[in-house]
Scaffold this active site. Structure first.
Site: not given
Length: 349
Positions: A94, A339
Site C-alpha cells: 500500500e 500512520c
C-alpha cells in the site's frame, strides 16, 4: 529448467551499457533502453520503437519488465488517497497520497510486510514476504505523482519512506529508487524533499552517513527509555539507545543534517514524567525536531491515545530547551491510510 529472467529495471545505466558491450553491441544502446524504461515508462520491449528488432528480441530473451498495477484506490474524506498496489507476483503493498494546502506527499512502502515487530503497527502483523525492487518503489511514487496532478493540479512535492517495511533493511533498492526519483530521467526532485524513516538500525544509519546521502532522516523513537521502547518495539532490544545515540551523533557529524524524531504518546505507556524527561535528554545529543504523532488504532485497543494534557507536557518540556515540536494530526484514518494502519487488507480480495 527455465531460468528466471531478471527485471531489467534492477540494472543501472552503466550496467545496461556493459550488457550491450558484452553482447557485441554499442554502449549507447544502454542509454536508449534506460530512457525507455524510466523517462518513457515502457511496459514492454516492443514499445522501444527506436531500438532494432534484433536488440529487442535479445532483451526479451534475457529480461522482463515488471510493473505494478493499482488494484484499488480509496479517497478519504480529507482528500487522502490510498493505493493497494499489486506486484508482478501477486503480492500487494500500500502507498498513500497525503495532501495539504501547500503540498502533496507520497508515503511509500519498501517491503512486502515488515522485518520488524513494532507492537502498535498493523504492518508488523504481516510477516516480511520480500523486499521491493527499485522499480516497484519508483512505480508507487510515479502513480502517486499522477494522482497529485489529477486531483491537485500540481506534481508531487515530497516523499516519505514511512509506508510498509523498514527501508534500511532494503537499503540498496531504496537508494536506487531515490536515485531514480532525483535524476533527470525521473522526477528531478531535490533529495531534500525526501525523508527516510527508520525504526533505528545504528550500523545502517552510519552507512548512510558514510554514503553521503542528501535526503532527510527520521527515526521512529517513541521512547528514550530502553525498557519502555522494548515493550513498544521488541526488536529494539538488539539496538540499545546508546548505540542509536552514537549512530545519530555520527550521522550529524558527517552530514550536518538535523534528525526528526517520530513519537507517539500512549496512555499508560510513555505519558509519564520520566518518559518526558528522557526524551528531553535524548534531544540534546544532536540537533533535532520532534513530530508528536496522533495514534491511529489498529482494531484491538491495546494501545490508546494519551490525553491532550500529556501531549502538552511533552510540548512544553521540549520547547523549553529550544526543540521545534509539531503535532501531526493523522490523515486518512477512515480508509486505514494513517500512520501505522497499512496492513494489506486488499491482499485477500
Amino acid at each position: 529448467m527455465q531460468i528466471e529472467k531478471k527485471d531489467i529495471r534492477a540494472l543501472s545505466k552503466d550496467q545496461l551499457r556493459d550488457f550491450f558491450v558484452a553482447n557485441n553491441d554499442k554502449a549507447f544502446r544502454g542509454n536508449q533502453v534506460y530512457e525507455w524504461l524510466w523517462s518513457k515508462g515502457a511496459h514492454s520491449f516492443e514499445d522501444m520503437t527506436n531500438v532494432a528488432k534484433t536488440t529487442r528480441s535479445m532483451l526479451e530473451e534475457n529480461f522482463v519488465i515488471n510493473h505494478i498495477k493499482v488494484d484499488t484506490m480509496q479517497r478519504s474524506n480529507d482528500g487522502t488517497v490510498k493505493n493497494a498496489v499489486r506486484l508482478h507476483d501477486g503480492l500487494v503493498v500500500e502507498s498513500v497520497l497525503i495532501p495539504t494546502e501547500t503540498r502533496t506527499t507520497a508515503c511509500v512502502s519498501s517491503q512486502v510486510g515488515c522485518s520488524l515487530d513494532c507492537n502498535f503497527c498493523a504492518t508488523a502483523r504481516l510477516k516480511r514476504m520480500r523486499n521491493l525492487e527499485p522499480g516497484e518503489i519508483y512505480d508507487q511514487i510515479m502513480a502517486i505523482d499522477k494522482e497529485s496532478r489529477l486531483y491537485h493540479n500540481h506534481p508531487l512535492s515530497n516523499i516519505v519512506f514511512m509506508g510498509m517495511g523498514e527501508p534500511l533493511m532494503n537499503y540498496n533498492n531504496v537508494i536506487k529508487a531515490i536515485d531514480m526519483v532525483t535524476s533527470e530521467e525521473g522526477l528531478g526532485m531535490s533529495p531534500k524533499r525526501i525523508t527516510l524513516s527508520t525504526s533505528g538500525i545504528p550500523k545502517m544509519i552510519k552507512k548512510m552517513a558514510d554514503d553521503d546521502v542528501k535526503f532527510r532522516l527520521a527515526v521512529s523513537l517513541h521512547s528514550a527509555i530502553d525498557e519502555t521502547r522494548a515493550k513498544i518495539m521488541p526488536f529494539s532490544k538488539n539496538f540499545p539507545l546508546k548505540d542509536l545515540r552514537e549512530a545519530l551523533e555520527y550521522w550529524y557529524r558527517k552530514t550536518k543534517s538535523k534528525v526528526s524524531y517520530e513519537y507517539v504518546v500512549w496512555k499508560g505507556i510513555n505519558d509519564d514524567k520520566a518518559s518526558v524527561d528522557a526524551l528531553v535528554k535524548f534531544c540534546k545529543y544532536v540537533p533535532c525536531k520532534v513530530n508528536l504523532i496522533e495514534y491511529n488504532p489498529i482494531d484491538d485497543g491495546e494501545f490508546q491515545q494519551a490525553s491532550e494534557e500529556s501531549i502538552l507536557a511533552y510540548i512544553k518540556a521540549l520547547e523549553n530547551i529550544g526543540v521545534v515540536v509539531k503535532v501531526r494530526r493523522s490523515r486518512g484514518k477512515d480508509i486505514d491510510a494513517a500512520c501505522g494502519q497499512l496492513a494489506n487488507k486488499e491482499a485477500e480480495v
